[in-house]
Design a protein around this motif. Structure first.
Motif, mmCIF file in Angstrom:
data_model
loop_
_atom_site.group_PDB
_atom_site.id
_atom_site.type_symbol
_atom_site.label_atom_id
_atom_site.label_comp_id
_atom_site.label_asym_id
_atom_site.label_seq_id
_atom_site.Cartn_x
_atom_site.Cartn_y
_atom_site.Cartn_z
ATOM 1 N N SER B 206 -73.262 -52.263 100.584
ATOM 2 C CA SER B 206 -72.405 -53.419 100.357
ATOM 3 C C SER B 206 -72.619 -54.495 101.419
ATOM 4 C CB SER B 206 -70.938 -52.996 100.299
ATOM 5 O OG SER B 206 -70.640 -52.136 101.351
ATOM 6 N N LEU B 209 -75.578 -56.468 100.347
ATOM 7 C CA LEU B 209 -75.236 -57.184 99.117
ATOM 8 C C LEU B 209 -74.324 -58.370 99.407
ATOM 9 C CD1 LEU B 209 -74.825 -54.113 96.763
ATOM 10 C CD2 LEU B 209 -76.478 -55.963 96.481
ATOM 11 N N THR B 210 -73.386 -58.171 100.311
ATOM 12 C CA THR B 210 -72.511 -59.285 100.701
ATOM 13 C C THR B 210 -73.333 -60.420 101.305
ATOM 14 O OG1 THR B 210 -70.791 -57.673 101.175
ATOM 15 C CG2 THR B 210 -70.473 -59.882 102.049
ATOM 16 N N LYS B 213 -75.050 -62.200 98.650
ATOM 17 C CA LYS B 213 -74.124 -63.046 97.918
ATOM 18 C C LYS B 213 -73.988 -64.396 98.618
ATOM 19 C CE LYS B 213 -69.526 -62.708 95.845
ATOM 20 N NZ LYS B 213 -68.287 -61.936 95.869
ATOM 21 N N LEU B 232 -78.155 -50.155 94.470
ATOM 22 C CA LEU B 232 -77.945 -51.605 94.589
ATOM 23 C C LEU B 232 -77.327 -52.153 93.309
ATOM 24 C CD1 LEU B 232 -81.229 -52.798 96.355
ATOM 25 C CD2 LEU B 232 -78.911 -52.987 97.265
ATOM 26 N N GLN B 235 -73.655 -51.006 93.102
ATOM 27 C CA GLN B 235 -72.736 -51.632 94.058
ATOM 28 C C GLN B 235 -72.703 -53.152 93.920
ATOM 29 O OE1 GLN B 235 -73.790 -49.877 97.859
ATOM 30 N NE2 GLN B 235 -73.089 -47.862 97.199
ATOM 31 N N LYS B 236 -73.791 -53.705 93.388
ATOM 32 C CA LYS B 236 -73.827 -55.142 93.141
ATOM 33 C C LYS B 236 -72.746 -55.529 92.138
ATOM 34 C CE LYS B 236 -76.966 -57.004 90.195
ATOM 35 N NZ LYS B 236 -76.717 -58.182 89.389
ATOM 36 N N LYS B 237 -72.599 -54.690 91.126
ATOM 37 C CA LYS B 237 -71.613 -54.953 90.101
ATOM 38 C C LYS B 237 -70.203 -54.919 90.716
ATOM 39 C CE LYS B 237 -70.116 -53.179 85.662
ATOM 40 N NZ LYS B 237 -69.643 -51.826 85.367
ATOM 41 N N LEU B 241 -71.568 -59.596 92.631
ATOM 42 C CA LEU B 241 -72.745 -60.437 92.853
ATOM 43 C C LEU B 241 -73.464 -60.578 91.520
ATOM 44 C CD1 LEU B 241 -74.969 -61.734 94.651
ATOM 45 C CD2 LEU B 241 -75.777 -59.441 95.142
ATOM 46 N N ILE B 245 -81.261 -58.507 89.723
ATOM 47 C CA ILE B 245 -82.260 -57.891 90.591
ATOM 48 C C ILE B 245 -83.517 -57.632 89.779
ATOM 49 C CG2 ILE B 245 -82.830 -55.891 92.013
ATOM 50 C CD1 ILE B 245 -80.026 -55.569 92.770
#
Lengths: 347, 375, 301, 255
Positions: B206, B209-210, B213, B232, B235-237, B241, B245
Motif C-alpha cells: 500500500s 501504491l499510495t 497514486k 498489487l 491492493q490497488k483496488k 487507485l 497496471i
C-alpha cells in the motif's frame, strides 16, 4: 619453531596431519569420475571454514555477537570483482585492497556501536549487512551493477598458473585455510589472543587489568573483516559471477551457527562444524524438497546433543611445570591457607 | 611407501564415488528451479522435458540411442545454481537446458562455458547474457530489449501519455525497467513520471501504491513477477487507485488470478510471448494434448514451453552432428534454421539469441482468462 | 498532506502486525534471554492455519463476515500456541542451561524446519485469502479516506497489547511471569513453578503471533511459507527499537518501524526502504543503547 | 608527599549522592583502610580511583598527576591495581592465565608480533609466564597453575585476584573486602600476605569489615557514612571517635 617450545601444541600437530590427509583426499577425488562434485563441495566447505575462522576471532574469541559477518565477505568479493572485471587488475593484486577496504569498513561501522551489549550488537550487525546488501542491489556508486551483480571475473593466476579446475582451486582454498588456521592458532596463544578472551569472559575485570577494551574489540572486528575480505577475493574467481543474492542474511546465520557449534572458539571445532553444517547442506540436496526441512531438524538435534559445541573450549597449555616451587611465598607455612587448599586445587 | 598408500587411498575413494555410465545413451542435462520461489516453473519444465524424452525414446531415441536426462535443482537461487552447474559439468553432459531467472542462469554460465558445455537458457531474458561472447550459450527466450521495445509500442498504441515504471530490484525486472525507460526516452511519445522499486516477497504494497497514486500516471508498468502483480492488483483496488497496471512477461502465470481475485484482475494487461494454449501449430497442439493427458493440466506459462524448444533444437543438433559440445554449438549457430518448435519457429543468431518476433499483448477478462489481443 | 496521512495509516497498519509479532519476541526474551528466531515462522503458521480453517470449514458465505475474523483469529491462535508450547519443550528446554547462543542456533534450525514443513504441506507457491471476505467502507479521518481494515488492525493490536499489559501487571500469574523474568532462581525459591511459567509464555507469545498471521492474511491477502523470516526479522528489530523485554516498547517499536518504512518508501525510495529502516535502528541504538523504553543496566562492580 | 590523594570528590547516581565531598590521602608504602557501614559508598570511592566511574567534581591525584576521568586500563598502567568485592576472575581460564592478565599492561606484543611469532614476542611471553608463576607462588597457588580458576575455593579465588593485581607491577594495590568469605585461619594468612605486599614496597588501600584485621594492619583509617567522610586517623583514634561509634552502633534511641 620457537613458538612450539613455549607451550604444548597438540592442536598444531593435529592440524598438520589433517591438512595432509585432505591433500591426499583431493588427489583421490580428482582421479575418480564423479569426484569433481565432491571437490566442489569440499571447496565450498573450505570457503566457509576460512570465513568461520575469521568470524571466530570476533564471535568465538572476543564474544562479540556479530551476525552480519557475510557483509565483510561480500564487500571483499565485490572489491575484487570491481577491480578485476571493470579495471582489469589481476585477481591477486586485488587481495590487499579487498582486505584493507573491508577492514576499514568494519572499523568505521563498528566504531559507533562497539559499546553495545550482546543482543543489541547482534541486531545492529544484521542491520549493517542488510544495508550493504541493499546498497549492492541498488547499484551503489554505479559500481556493483545492481541485482545482476558482476560477471566475468577471471580466475586466480599465480606465477603463470591459472587456478581453473576444482582440483586446482582445492589447493588454493584449503592452502588458505591452513595458513589461516596456523596464524590464528598462534594469535590465540599470545598476549593478543588472551586479551580477547579476557574481554569475552569479563569486560570489567579485563579493563581493570589494563586491557583497552574498545581498542581490542575494534581490532578484532577489523581483523575478522580483513580476513573475510581476503576470503571474498578467493571466492569471487571461484564462483565467477557475484550478485547480492549470494550474500543473504541466511549465510550469516550459517556462519554464526558454525562458530557456536564449534564450541568456545575452538579451531578444530570450527573445521568440524563447517564440515558438518556446510557439507550437510550440500549433501542433503539429494533429498530434494525435504532437504532443507532435514537441515533445520539436524540443526536443532545437533545443538541438543552437543549444547556446548562439538569441541570443548581448549585451555591453552603452558610450559610452566618446571617453575612450580621455585619462587618464595608471601604466606608463611604456619598459616596453612595455601598448603591446605593446594591439595584441593590439585586434586 | 607413502606413494603406495596414497595410490591405494586414491583408488579406494575413486571407486566409491564412481558413477555408473551407459556408453550408448545420449545424456542431456537439465537445470531447473525445482524448489525455491520459481518452483512451479521448474516443476513444469521438468515435466515437459521428461514427457518429450519419453516420447522420443518410445520412437527410438536419437539415431537409435536412448536419451537420458540428468537433472539438477538450482533452487531458484544463484548460489545453488553455481553448485548445480558444477555437478552437471562433472557429469560431462554435452549440453544443458536451463534455467528460469536471468540471475540464476548467469550464475551458471561461466561454469558451463569453462567446461565447454552447450547451455540453452529458457526463461532468461536479461540482455547481457548473450552479450558476453560465450560461443556455446543460447536461449529460446526473447531478450528484454525486444520486450522493452514492444512495451513502449503497446503503451503508445493504448494511448497512455504518462507512465509510472515500477520494478522489484531483481535482475530481470530491473533490466526490463531500464530498457523500457530507455525506449521511452528515445522515442519521446510517452512520459515517465515515476521510477522506483518495491521489495519482492512482502505482503503489503500500500505504501508504494499510495505513492503511485500521488504521481497520478495514466498507466503503471510493472516489470516484476506474477505474485507481486497479483497483490498489487488486489491492493490497488482497495486503495482506490484507478490507473491500470500493465505488466511484462514475468506476470504471465495463472496463479496471478488466484492471488488478485477475478474482480481485481479484470482488465489487467501484459505483454508476453504467446501462451501455450494460444499456440496453434499442429505440433504444439499435439504436445499439449499429451501433456494434459499425462498431468491433467496445461503448463502454467510459456517459459516451461520454451524449454521444450530448447530440447527440440538440441535433438536436431545431436541427430545431425552427434553428442559433441563443439559440434552442437556450431550446428545451432549455423545450420539450425526455422525448425518448428513448440512456441514457434526456432533459429539462433550469432550471439545465441533466438531470432523472431514473439511478443503479444494480453488482457485478463472477467473470468480470469488471459485473452490474446489482436495486433 | 492527504498522501502523508494515508502513508501514515499504511505504516501504522503494517506496524500493528510488527508490534503483535514483536510482543512474542519480547516476552520470550524477557523471560529466557532467548531470541526466538522461529517466532516469525509461528506467525506464518498462524496465517496458514487461518486459511485452512477458512477453506476447510467453508466459513465464507455460511457465517457472517463480521464473525469470521474472530473465529479464525481464535482458532489459529490456539493452534499456534500448541506448536509454540511444543517448540519450547523440544528445541529450547534441553538447552535451558547451556550457552545462550546454542538456543539461538536451535531457534534458527526450528525456523528453517517450520518454513520447509509449510512448503511440503502447502506447496512452495504463494497462497491467498479470498479477496472478498470482508468488505467495509472507508472511514474519513482528517478529511482522508482511511480503509477501515487499517483501523481494525490497529485497534486489534492495541487491544491485545493492552490486555497483555494488564495481565502481566495486574494478575497473580502476571506477577509470577515478571518474577521469573527478573530472577529464575529466586522465583523458584518463592514457590513459583518456573517451567510452567515459561511454558505459559510460549503459549501467549505464539498465540499473539498466530493472531497476527491471520490478520495479515485477511487484510493483505497473500501468504507464503518464507514470509515469516523477513517478518520475524522486522519484528525482532521492532522489539529491539522499543527496548527488548518491555511490552509497551514492543508496541511502540513495531508502530515506529512501520511508520519509518512507510515514510521511507513513500518519500525516499522503495528500494532503499529496508536500508533506511535498519539505519534508523542503528541510529536509535547509538543514542539509546538499550532501545527507547529499555532500562539502562549499569554493570555492578 | 602522598602517593594518592582525593580532593572534594563527589559522585551522584541520579538523585542519590553516593560520594559526597570526600577527601583523604594515602602515603607511600602505608596500609590504609577504608571502613564504614554497608552502603556508605566505599566501593564507589574505589571505582572513582580506578576509573570505573568518573567523579562529578573533585580530583583524584596519583603520584602528582590528576587521573580522574581516565579509563581504567590507563590507570592500571600508571600503577594502580585492584581486586573486586564480588570476585571477578576469568572463571573458565587457568590460574596462570588469570595472572597473565595482570601482565598484559606491561607487555607489548601486538597483532603482528603475535600472529607471526616474532622472536622478541616469544621471549616476552616466556618472561611473562615466569613472572606470573612468581606471583602465583607469592600467594601460594603455583602448584595448581593449570587448573580452572572457577574451581578454586572462595578464599583462594580472593588470593588469585591479589596475585593478578600484583602482576601489574602496581605502586598501589586496592583490595575490596579481601577477607570477605574467609575463615579465621585464612584471614590470618591474608594478614600475613598484606604485610608481605607492604614489604615489597607496594602501598595498600583496602575496604574491610573484619575490624580485627583492619586494626592489625592499617596505619591509617578513613571512615565513610552516607557517602561522606566522618573520620580519619590511626586505628586507635578511630576506635575512640564518638561519631564512628555512633555510625557503627547507632544511637541508643534508634531501634
Amino acid at each position: 619453531m620457537e613458538a612450539l617450545k613455549q607451550t604444548r601444541h597438540i592442536g598444531f600437530w593435529t592440524g598438520i596431519v589433517f591438512f595432509a590427509l585432505m591433500a591426499v583426499l583431493a588427489i583421490a577425488l580428482e582421479s575418480s569420475s564423479g569426484g569433481n562434485t565432491w571437490l566442489r563441495t569440499l571447496n565450498n566447505i573450505g570457503i566457509f571454514t576460512a570465513l568461520a575462522l575469521s568470524l571466530n576471532i570476533i564471535l568465538g574469541q572476543t564474544g562479540l555477537f556479530n551476525m552480519g559477518h557475510i557483509a565483510f565477505f561480500a564487500l571483499g568479493a565485490y572489491v575484487t570483482a570491481v577491480l578485476n572485471s571493470v579495471l582489469g587488475w589481476p585477481i591477486i593484486y586485488t587481495l590487499p585492497f579487498a582486505a584493507c577496504i573491508t577492514a576499514l569498513f568494519a572499523f568505521v561501522v563498528a566504531l559507533p556501536v562497539i559499546h553495545l551489549r550482546g543482543d543489541y550488537l547482534l541486531v545492529v550487525t544484521i542491520g549493517i549487512s542488510e544495508i550493504l546488501r541493499i546498497a549492492f542491489v541498488n547499484d551503489i556508486f554505479g559500481l556493483t551493477q545492481g541485482p545482476n551483480g558482476i560477471t566475468g571475473i577471471q580466475r586466480i593466476e599465480l606465477f603463470g598458473y591459472r587456478f581453473m579446475s576444482q582440483f586446482a582451486q582445492f589447493y588454493l582454498i584449503w592452502g588458505f585455510v591452513a595458513i589461516t588456521a596456523c596464524l590464528f592458532y598462534f594469535l590465540e596463544h599470545s598476549r593478543f589472543g588472551r586479551a580477547l578472551n579476557y574481554i569475552k569472559y569479563d569486560e570489567v575485570a579485563a579493563s581493570g587489568n589494563g586491557v583497552n577494551i574498545v581498542r581490542y574489540k575494534l581490532i578484532a572486528f577489523a581483523l575478522g573483516a580483513f580476513w573475510a575480505g581476503m576470503v571474498g577475493t578467493i571466492y569471487a574467481p571461484f564462483i565467477r559471477t557475484i550478485s547480492p543474492g549470494l550474500f543473504e542474511f541466511k549465510e550469516s546465520v550459517l556462519l554464526f551457527a558454525i562458530v557456536i557449534l564449534a564450541g568456545g572458539g575452538n579451531i578444530v571445532g570450527i573445521v568440524l562444524a563447517s564440515f558438518l553444517l556446510v557439507g550437510m547442506r550440500d549433501v542433503l540436496t539429494m533429498f530434494g524438497d525435504w532437504s532443507m526441512l532435514l537441515f533445520g531438524l539436524m540443526m536443532v538435534v545437533i545443538m541438543i546433543i552437543r549444547p556446548q559445541g562439538i569441541m570443548k573450549p581448549r585451555r591453552r597449555q603452558y610450559n610452566a611445570g618446571h617453575l612450580v616451587g621455585k619462587f618464595p611465598s608471601g604466606i608463611g607455612k604456619k598459616a596453612g591457607l595455601s598448603a591446605g587448599n593446594q591439595a584441593e586445587v590439585v586434586e | 611407501m607413502i606413494k603406495k598408500t596414497m595410490l591405494a587411498l586414491a583408488t579406494g575413494v575413486s571407486l566409491a564415488f564412481a558413477f555408473p555410465a551407459f556408453a550408448q545413451d545420449v545424456r542431456i542435462g537439465l537445470m531447473a528451479g525445482l524448489t525455491g520461489p520459481y518452483a512451479s516453473e521448474g516443476q513444469d519444465t521438468k515435466r515437459i522435458i521428461e514427457l518429450m524424452i519419453e516420447d522420443l525414446n518410445a520412437k527410438g531415441g536419437i539415431n537409435g540411442n536412448k536419451v537420458q536426462l540428468v537433472i539438477e535443482d538450482d533452487g531458484s537461487s544463484p548460489g545453488t545454481a553455481a553448485t548445480a552447474a558444477t555437478r552437471l559439468a562433472s557429469t560431462k553432459v554435452p549440453a544443458v537446458i536451463g534455467t528460469y531467472g536471468s540471475a540464476v542462469t548467469e550464475a551458471s554460465q561461466d561454469i558451463f562455458d569453462e567446461a565447454g558445455i552447450v547451455q540453452i537458457g529458457t526463461g532468461s531474458t536479461s540482455i547481457r547474457l548473450t552479450e558476453k561472447g560465450y560461443e556455446r550459450f543460447f536461449r529460446t527466450a526473447p531478450r528484454d530489449d525486444e520486450q522493452g521495445r514492444v512495451a513502449e509500442e503497446s503503451l503508445n498504441k493504448l494511448g497512455f501519455k504518462t507512465v509510472a515504471i515500477l520494478h522489484d530490484s531483481t535482475a530481470y525486472a530491473k533490466g526490463l525497467a531500464d530498457e523500457l525507460k530507455a525506449q521511452i526516452d528515445k522515442n519521446g511519445r510517452v512520459n515517465t513520471v515515476f521510477f522506483d522499486a518495491l521489495v519482492p516477497g512482502e505482503s503489503d504494497y500500500s505504501v508504494v501504491l499510495t505513492k503511485l497514486k500521488s504521481a497520478n500516471p495514466d498507466a503503471i508498468f510493472f516489470t516484476g513477477y506474477y505474485p507481486e502483480v497479483g497483490l498489487l492488483l488486489r491492493q490497488k483496488k482497495e486503495i482506490g487507485l484507478d490507473a491500470p497496471i500493465i505488466g511484462g512477461d514475468a506476470s504471465n502465470h495463472v496463479d496471478l488470478i488466484k492471488i488478485a481475485g477475478k474482480d481485481a484482475a479484470k482488465g489487467y494487461r501484459f505483454i508476453s510471448p504467446p501462451l501455450p494454449t494460444d499456440l496453434d501449430t499442429p505440433v504444439t497442439k499435439e504436445f499439449l494434448a499429451s501433456y494434459k493427458a499425462k498431468y491433467g493440466t496445461y503448463p502454467g506459462s510459456i517459459w516451461s514451453v520454451a524449454s521444450g524448444d530448447a530440447f527440440i533444437a538440441l535433438v536436431e543438433a545431436i541427430k545431425a552432428k552427434g553428442a559433441d559440445s563443439e559440434a552442437i554449438a556450431d550446428y545451432l549457430h549455423n545450420d539450425l534454421k526455422d525448425v518448428q518448435g513448440l512456441s514457434g519457429k526456432i533459429s539462433f543468431n550469432e550471439k545465441g539469441d533466438r531470432v523472431g518476433d514473439l511478443y503479444r499483448l494480453y488482457e485478463v477478462d472477467g473470468d480470469g482468462n488471459f485473452v490474446l489481443q489482436p495486433e | 498532506m492527504d498522501i502523508f496521512i494515508t502513508q501514515l495509516s499504511n505504516g501504522l497498519a503494517i506496524g500493528s502486525i510488527y508490534a503483535l509479532v514483536a510482543l512474542g519476541y519480547t516476552m520470550v526474551y524477557g523471560i529466557l534471554r532467548l531470541i526466538n528466531f522461529a517466532h516469525g515462522d509461528l506467525f506464518t503458521i498462524g496465517a496458514y492455519f487461518g486459511l485452512t480453517i477458512l477453506v476447510s470449514f467453508a466459513l465464507q458465505g455460511n457465517v457472517s463476515p463480521l464473525i469470521i475474523p474472530w473465529i479464525l483469529i481464535i482458532m489459529a491462535a490456539i493452534g499456534v500456541a500448541i506448536i509454540g508450547f511444543l517448540l519450547e519443550r523440544v528445541a529450547y528446554r534441553p538447552l535451558r542451561n547451556a550457552n545462550r547462543l546454542a538456543a539461538v542456533v536451535s531457534a534458527f534450525g526450528a525456523s528453517i524446519f517450520f518454513a520447509n514443513a509449510l512448503k511440503l504441506i502447502y506447496s512452495p507457491n504463494r497462497q491467498s485469502y479470498p479477496a472478498d471476505i470482508i468488505n467495509l467502507p472507508n472511514i474519513p479521518i482528517f478529511g482522508v479516506d482511511i480503509q477501515s481494515k487499517r483501523l481494525i488492525m490497529f485497534g486489534t493490536a492495541v487491544l491485545l497489547m493492552a490486555l497483555l499489559y494488564w495481565y502481566i501487571n495486574h494478575t497473580r500469574t502476571g506477577t509470577a511471569i515478571r518474577a521469573v523474568a527478573i530472577d529464575q532462581g529466586a522465583a523458584k525459591l518463592m514457590g513459583i513453578n518456573v517451567n510452567k511459567i515459561i511454558s505459559l509464555v510460549f503459549i501467549i507469545g505464539p498465540a499473539l503471533g498466530g493472531a497476527a498471521g491471520v490478520l495479515m492474511g485477511l487484510f493483505y491477502g497473500q501468504i507464503h511459507p518464507e514470509m515469516g523470516f523477513s517478518f520475524g526479522l522486522k519484528a525482532f528489530v521492532a522489539a529491539i527499537i522499543g527496548g527488548i523485554g518491555n511490552i509497551p516498547g514492543a508496541m511502540l517499536g513495531g508502530l515506529l518501524l512501520g511508520v519509518v518504512e512507510a515514510i521511507a518508501g513513500g518519500y525516499v525510495s522503495g528500494s532503499w526502504k529496508d536500508a533506511i529502516a535498519f539505519g534508523a535502528l542503528i541510529v536509535i541504538l547509538i543514542f539509546r543503547p538499550t532501545g527507547i523504553l529499555g532500562e539502562r543496566v549499569a554493570d555492578k562492580i | 608527599m602522598s602517593l594518592l590523594s582525593l580532593q572534594n570528590v563527589i559522585k551522584k547516581f541520579g538523585g542519590l549522592t553516593a560520594v559526597n565531598d570526600v577527601s583523604f590521602t594515602v602515603d607511600e608504602q602505608s596500609v590504609v583502610g577504608l571502613i564504614g557501614p554497608n552502603g556508605a559508598g566505599k566501593t564507589t570511592v574505589f571505582n572513582l580511583i580506578t576509573g570505573n566511574y568518573a567523579p562529578l567534581s573533585g580530583t583524584v591525584t596519583f603520584r602528582g598527576q590528576v587521573i580522574n576521568g581516565q579509563k581504567p586500563y590507563k590507570i592500571v598502567q600508571q600503577g594502580i591495581a585492584r581486586t573486586f568485592q564480588n570476585i571477578r576472575l576469568f572463571q573458565q581460564m587457568s590460574l596462570l592465565e588469570n595472572v597473565l592478565a595482570g601482565r598484559h599492561c606491561r607487555m607489548h606484543a601486538g597483532l603482528f608480533a603475535s600472529m607471526f611469532c616474532l622472536p622478541w614476542q616469544q621471549r616476552e611471553e616466556k618472561s611473562a609466564v615466569e613472572r606470573a608463576m612468581q606471583e602465583l607462588a607469592f600467594v601460594g597457588l603455583d602448584a595448581g597453575y593449570d587448573n580452572e580458576a572457577g574451581n578454586l575455593s572462595y578464599g583462594n579465588q580472593r588470593l588469585l585476584e591479589i596475585a593478578r593485581a600484583l602482576a601489574t607491577d602496581p605502586k598501589l594495590i586496592i583490595l575490596d573486602e579481601p577477607a570477605g568469605g574467609m575463615n579465621d585461619q585464612e584471614t590470618a594468612a591474608l594478614t600475613e600476605l598484606i604485610a608481605a605486599i607492604q614489604k615489597r614496597g607496594i602501598t595498600v588501600l583496602l575496604i574491610e569489615h573484619d575490624m580485627n584485621l583492619v586494626m592489625n594492619i592499617c596505619q591509617k583509617l578513613v571512615v565513610l557514612e552516607y557517602g561522606a567522610k566522618i573520620a580519619e586517623g590511626t586505628p586507635e583514634e578511630i576506635k575512640s571517635n564518638p561519631k564512628v561509634i555512633e555510625a557503627y552502633l547507632g544511637t541508643s534511641d534508634d531501634e
